[in-house]
Design a protein around this motif. Structure first.
Motif, PDB file in Angstrom:
ATOM      1  N   ALA A   1       0.817  -1.219   0.000  1.00  0.00           N
ATOM      2  CA  ALA A   1       0.000   0.000   0.000  1.00  0.00           C
ATOM      3  C   ALA A   1       0.856   1.277   0.000  1.00  0.00           C
ATOM      4  CB  ALA A   1      -0.929  -0.017   1.216  1.00  0.00           C
ATOM      5  N   LEU A   2       2.001   1.244   0.684  1.00  0.00           N
ATOM      6  CA  LEU A   2       2.780   2.469   0.834  1.00  0.00           C
ATOM      7  C   LEU A   2       3.661   2.714  -0.400  1.00  0.00           C
ATOM      8  CD1 LEU A   2       3.889   1.973   4.565  1.00  0.00           C
ATOM      9  CD2 LEU A   2       2.115   3.520   3.695  1.00  0.00           C
ATOM     10  N   PRO A   3       3.815   3.980  -0.765  1.00  0.00           N
ATOM     11  CA  PRO A   3       4.707   4.296  -1.898  1.00  0.00           C
ATOM     12  C   PRO A   3       6.173   4.253  -1.433  1.00  0.00           C
ATOM     13  CG  PRO A   3       3.716   6.300  -1.034  1.00  0.00           C
ATOM     14  CD  PRO A   3       3.203   5.197  -0.184  1.00  0.00           C
ATOM     15  N   LEU A   4       6.751   3.075  -1.415  1.00  0.00           N
ATOM     16  CA  LEU A   4       8.096   2.923  -0.843  1.00  0.00           C
ATOM     17  C   LEU A   4       9.170   3.334  -1.836  1.00  0.00           C
ATOM     18  CD1 LEU A   4       7.764  -0.579   0.884  1.00  0.00           C
ATOM     19  CD2 LEU A   4       7.506   1.678   1.927  1.00  0.00           C
ATOM     20  N   ASP A   5      10.235   3.865  -1.266  1.00  0.00           N
ATOM     21  CA  ASP A   5      11.439   4.122  -2.036  1.00  0.00           C
ATOM     22  C   ASP A   5      11.890   2.771  -2.648  1.00  0.00           C
ATOM     23  OD1 ASP A   5      14.087   5.074  -2.641  1.00  0.00           O
ATOM     24  OD2 ASP A   5      14.728   4.075  -0.796  1.00  0.00           O
ATOM     25  N   PRO A   6      12.279   2.707  -3.945  1.00  0.00           N
ATOM     26  CA  PRO A   6      12.602   1.424  -4.582  1.00  0.00           C
ATOM     27  C   PRO A   6      13.651   0.609  -3.811  1.00  0.00           C
ATOM     28  CG  PRO A   6      12.557   3.169  -6.221  1.00  0.00           C
ATOM     29  CD  PRO A   6      12.359   3.829  -4.896  1.00  0.00           C
ATOM     30  N   ALA A   7      14.657   1.319  -3.257  1.00  0.00           N
ATOM     31  CA  ALA A   7      15.699   0.581  -2.520  1.00  0.00           C
ATOM     32  C   ALA A   7      15.113  -0.072  -1.267  1.00  0.00           C
ATOM     33  CB  ALA A   7      16.828   1.531  -2.133  1.00  0.00           C
ATOM     34  N   LEU A   8      14.193   0.655  -0.597  1.00  0.00           N
ATOM     35  CA  LEU A   8      13.579   0.091   0.606  1.00  0.00           C
ATOM     36  C   LEU A   8      12.675  -1.091   0.233  1.00  0.00           C
ATOM     37  CD1 LEU A   8      12.945   0.045   3.595  1.00  0.00           C
ATOM     38  CD2 LEU A   8      11.241   1.832   3.246  1.00  0.00           C
ATOM     39  N   GLN A   9      11.943  -0.928  -0.871  1.00  0.00           N
ATOM     40  CA  GLN A   9      11.038  -2.014  -1.291  1.00  0.00           C
ATOM     41  C   GLN A   9      11.841  -3.283  -1.646  1.00  0.00           C
ATOM     42  OE1 GLN A   9       7.403  -0.995  -3.249  1.00  0.00           O
ATOM     43  NE2 GLN A   9       7.949  -2.329  -4.959  1.00  0.00           N
ATOM     44  N   TYR A  10      12.948  -3.065  -2.311  1.00  0.00           N
ATOM     45  CA  TYR A  10      13.835  -4.171  -2.674  1.00  0.00           C
ATOM     46  C   TYR A  10      14.352  -4.864  -1.396  1.00  0.00           C
ATOM     47  CZ  TYR A  10      18.239  -6.163  -4.433  1.00  0.00           C
ATOM     48  OH  TYR A  10      19.284  -6.992  -4.721  1.00  0.00           O
ATOM     49  N   THR A  11      14.764  -4.042  -0.441  1.00  0.00           N
ATOM     50  CA  THR A  11      15.288  -4.612   0.825  1.00  0.00           C
ATOM     51  C   THR A  11      14.172  -5.324   1.585  1.00  0.00           C
ATOM     52  OG1 THR A  11      16.737  -2.685   0.917  1.00  0.00           O
ATOM     53  CG2 THR A  11      16.662  -4.071   2.876  1.00  0.00           C
ATOM     54  N   LEU A  12      12.972  -4.761   1.527  1.00  0.00           N
ATOM     55  CA  LEU A  12      11.844  -5.375   2.237  1.00  0.00           C
ATOM     56  C   LEU A  12      11.537  -6.772   1.672  1.00  0.00           C
ATOM     57  CD1 LEU A  12       9.457  -5.191   4.251  1.00  0.00           C
ATOM     58  CD2 LEU A  12       8.108  -4.162   2.422  1.00  0.00           C
TER      59      LEU A  12
END
Ligand SMILES: Nc1ncnc2c1ncn2[C@@H]1O[C@H](COP(=O)(O)OP(=O)(O)OP(=O)(O)O)[C@@H](O)[C@H]1O
Length: 622
Positions: A27-38
C-alpha cells in the motif's frame, strides 16, 4: 529465551505480522531501494522461521542455513538455465533436491548432540560455498563469477507484484509452521528439546523427530533461496557463507526464538537496519553488533516476547482489554480451557490385554549395571506380579533410579537380563520398550514447560495414535478427528489425577510441583501403558499431597489394572499402596517380600533407621 505460546495462540499474531508487513509494503509508496530490501527481508524471514523450528522448537542448532538457501537458489536457477525447465517445475525440483540433501546430511548429524550438529553444519556450509565458487561446476553454477537469474514469470524483481508473491508465500509458511508446531509432530519437537532421553522413554523416535525438524528447516531455506534469487537477480557464492548463517541466527535472537512471528520481526530488523538504514558498511557493522548485544543481554525474549509481555500486562491492567482477550482466547481455546469439553472416552482397560491378569510383568535376573569401574547394581533379582504395586526402597545412592532407567532402556546392563511381560528387552531401544507398555515418570517431573497441560498429557498418547508430518501440516482439516480423541483421553487422565479444569490451559511451567507430578502421571496413564514406573513421585510433596497422590494411584491401579513399580523414601506411603517391596542397598537386593514382612526384619530396620509403621501423614523419610 524461548517464549513458546500455548496451542493456536501463535497463529493469529504470526499471520497478522506477516500480513500487515506485506499489505503495508504493497500500500505504501516505498522508495525502490527500501522495497527491494523489504522483499529480501521477507524471503530471509522464511529461512529464519525454518531455522527457528530446528533451534527454538526442537533445541538443535545449525550454522549451515545460508548454505541451504544457496542450494535452493542455485539448484532452481540451474534447472531453468541449464535444462530449460519451466519455472514451477524448476522450483519443485530445486526445493526437492535441497530436501534430499538435507535428509542425507540429517541422517548423519542427528546422531550427535548440539556441538556435533553445529560443527557438521558449519563445515557443510563451507563445503557448499567452496563448491559453488570453484571451477569444477562453473559451467552450471557460474563459479566465482556468479549466476544471472532469469526473470520470474514476468514479475519485475523488486516490484509490487514480486512483493505480493513473497508475502503470500511467507503467510503460507507461517500458517503451515503454526499448524505443525501445534500438532503431534510439534509436541514431539518440544519434548526432544526438553530432554532427549526422556523423550525416548516416552516413546518418541528422537532421531526421526530431529530429522523431520532438520529437513523442514532446510526446505524452508530452499524456498527462501528461490524467492531471494528472484529479487536479487544474480547469485554469488559469498552471499551464502557463514556470515549470512550467523545473520539468520541473529534474526531469531532479535525477533524471539521459539515463536513463529518473532523471526519475521527479526528478519525485518536485521535486513533493513544494515541493508537500507545504515548503508555505510563500518557504521552498519558496529550498530548491528550493538543491537545484537542489547537483545542478547537485555531482551533475551526478543521483540516478539517483549510485545507479548506488554500485551499480557496491558490485558491484566485494562479491564476492557482483558475481557476482549479472554473472548478471543476462548475462541481458540480447546476443551478444558474455556469451551465445552468433548465427552470423556472410556480409557483402555489394560486388563483386557490378557497378559496383565496373571504371570509376571517384570523379571530382572542377575542384573549388573556399571558406570566405568563403578558397579551401581550387582546381582539384582526382582519379580513383579502383573497387576501389583511393587515398591523399590533404599537409601540415597542405593541404585533405585538406575534400576528404573535400565528397565526403560536408558541404561544398558553389563550383565543379566530383563524381561517385560515375558519378552527380553536386551538390545531394545527405549522407544520400543515404551511400545511394549512401559511408561515412566521422573523424580524431577519431565514435563515440557512451554506446552500447556493438555498438550503435555497428549504426548503420552501420541506414540499410540500415530500421525504423519503431511497430515500435521494440513492442520485440523486432516488431524481434527485424531486430536479430538487425544483431547478427550487427555481430559479423562487429568480428571483421574485431579487437575482442576481451570489449570489445564496453562503452560506447564506455571504449575506447582505437585501439579507437575500429576500431569506427568496423567501422561503415563493416558496411553496404552501397562507397566508404570514411578520415580519418587512423593519427593517434595506435603503430607496432604502425598495422601492425595496415594489415593489417586490406588484408584487408577484398581480401575485399570496397571502394574506399578514405584520408588519412594516414604514408608507410610509404601505401606499404603504397595503389595510387595524390594530393598536395595549399595546396589544389591537386601530384602524382598510384603512391606509388613520386609519391614519386620530386624536387619532391614537396622539398615534403615527411622522406619516406623507410622500412618501416612506422619511418614518419615528413609
Ligand atoms: N550416569 C551415571 N554415571 C555415573 N554414576 C552414576 C550414574 N547414575 C547413577 N550413578 C551412581 O550410581 C549410584 C546409584 O545411583 P541412583 O541414582 O540409582 O541411586 P538412588 O538409589 O536412586 O538414589 P537417590 O535416592 O538419591 O535418588 C550412585 O552412586 C550414583 O552416583
Amino acid at each position: 529465551m524461548i517464549i513458546g505460546d500455548a496451542k493456536n495462540r501463535t497463529l493469529v499474531p504470526s499471520v497478522a505480522i506477516a500480513g500487515v508487513v506485506t499489505v503495508a509494503g504493497l500500500a505504501l509508496p516505498l522508495d525502490p531501494a527500501l522495497q527491494y530490501t523489504l522483499i529480501g527481508a521477507l524471503a530471509w524471514a522464511i529461512a529464519a522461521i525454518g531455522l527457528d523450528v530446528l533451534v527454538g522448537f526442537t533445541g538443535q542448532v545449525s550454522f549451515g542455513q545460508a548454505a541451504f538457501v544457496a542450494i535452493g537458489a542455485y539448484a532452481t536457477s540451474a534447472f531453468r538455465l541449464s535444462m530449460g525447465l519451466p519455472l514451477v517445475l524448476a522450483v519443485v525440483l530445486g526445493v526437492g533436491v535441497t530436501g534430499v540433501i538435507a535428509l542425507a546430511l540429517g541422517s548423519v548429524v542427528v546422531r550427535y548432540r548440539i556441538f556435533g550438529i553445529a560443527t557438521a553444519t558449519l563445515f557443510f556450509g563451507y563445503v557448499v560455498v567452496t563448491v559453488l565458487t570453484g571451477d569444477t561446476f562453473s559451467t552450471v553454477f557460474g563459479g566465482a563469477n556468479g549466476l544471472a537469474v532469469p526473470e520470474f514469470a514476468g514479475l519485475e524483481a523488486g516490484g509490487k507484484g514480486y512483493l505480493a508473491v513473497t508475502g503470500v508465500v511467507l503467510i503460507l509458511v507461517v500458517v503451515a509452521t503454526c499448524l505443525l508446531n501445534d500438532s503431534q509432530t510439534g509436541r514431539a519437537f518440544r519434548m526432544v528439546k526438553t530432554n532427549e532421553a526422556v523423550a525416548a522413554s516416552a516413546g518418541i523416535r528422537v532421531r526421526q523427530v530431529k530429522m523431520i525438524s532438520f529437513a523442514y528447516c532446510c526446505v524452508l531455506a530452499a524456498i527462501a533461496g528461490v524467492l531471494y534469487s528472484g529479487v536479487v537477480g544474480y547469485l554469488s557464492p559469498e552471499g551464502f557463507g557463514i556470515k549470512q548463517s550467523v545473520n539468520i541466527f541473529a534474526m531469531l535472537v532479535v525477533g524471539g526464538a521459539g515463536t513463529v512471528g518473532g523471526p519475521i520481526l527479526g528478519a525485518l530488523l536485521v535486513t533493513i537496519l544494515p541493508g537500507y538504514l545504515l548503508r555505510d558498511g563500518h557504521v552498519s557493522a558496529v550498530v548491528f553488533a550493538a543491537v545484537l548485544l542489547v537483545f542478547l543481554i537485555l531482551l533475551p525474549e526478543g521483540i516478539y516476547g517483549l510485545v507479548h509481555r506488554w500485551a499480557t500486562v496491558l490485558g491484566r491492567t485494562v479491564p476492557g482489554l482483558s475481557a476482549a482477550a479472554l473472548r478471543s482466547r476462548s475462541r481458540w481455546a480447546t476443551a478444558g480451557r474455556a469451551g465445552p469439553r468433548p465427552p470423556a472416552e472410556t480409557p483402555p482397560d489394560r486388563r483386557s490385554s490378557g497378559s496383565d491378569t496373571g504371570g509376571l510383568a517384570l523379571e530382572v535376573d542377575g542384573l549388573q549395571v556399571r558406570f566405568g569401574d563403578f558397579v551401581a547394581l550387582s546381582q539384582v533379582d526382582v519379580r513383579i506380579e502383573s497387576g501389583s504395586v511393587h515398591a523399590i526402597v533404599g537409601p540415597n545412592g542405593a541404585g533405585k533410579t538406575t534400576l528404573l532407567n535400565t528397565v526403560c532402556g536408558l541404561y544398558l546392563p553389563s550383565q543379566g537380563d530383563i524381561r517385560i511381560f515375558g519378552s527380553s528387552i536386551r538390545g531394545v531401544k527405549p522407544h520400543r520398550i515404551r511400545d511394549r507398555g512401559v511408561v515412566r515418570t521422573f523424580q524431577t517431573p519431565a514435563i515440557v514447560p512451554d506446552l500447556d497441560v493438555v498438550a503435555n498429557v497428549k504426548l503420552g498418547l501420541d506414540t499410540d495414535l500415530k500421525g504423519s508430518l503431511w497430515t500435521d501440516l494440513l492442520g485440523p482439516l486432516a488431524t481434527g478427528g485424531r486430536e479430538r480423541v487425544l483431547e478427550s483421553r487427555a481430559q479423562w487422565a487429568l480428571d483421574a489425577v485431579g487437575i482442576a479444569a481451570r489449570r489445564r490451559g496453562m503452560l506447564a511451567r506455571n504449575l506447582d510441583l505437585s501439579e507437575q507430578k500429576r500431569v506427568e502421571l496423567a501422561r503415563g496413564l493416558v496411553g496404552q501403558g501397562r507397566l508404570l514406573l514411578l520415580d519418587e513421585p512423593t519427593a517434595g510433596l506435603s503430607a496432604d499431597e502425598m495422601q492425595a497422590l496415594a489415593q489417586t494411584l490406588r484408584q487408577v491401579h484398581r480401575d485399570f489394572g496397571l502394574t506399578i513399580m514405584v520408588v519412594s523414601h516414604h514408608i507410610g506411603f509404601i505401606r499404603d499402596i504397595a503389595d510387595a517391596m524390594t530393598v536395595l542397598d549399595y546396589g544389591r537386593v537386601v530384602g524382598t517380600g510384603t512391606p509388613d514382612d520386609v519391614l519386620a526384619r530386624a536387619d532391614i530396620a537396622a539398615t534403615f533407621m527411622g522406619v516406623e509403621t507410622a500412618p501416612l501423614a506422619e511418614a518419615e523419610d528413609l
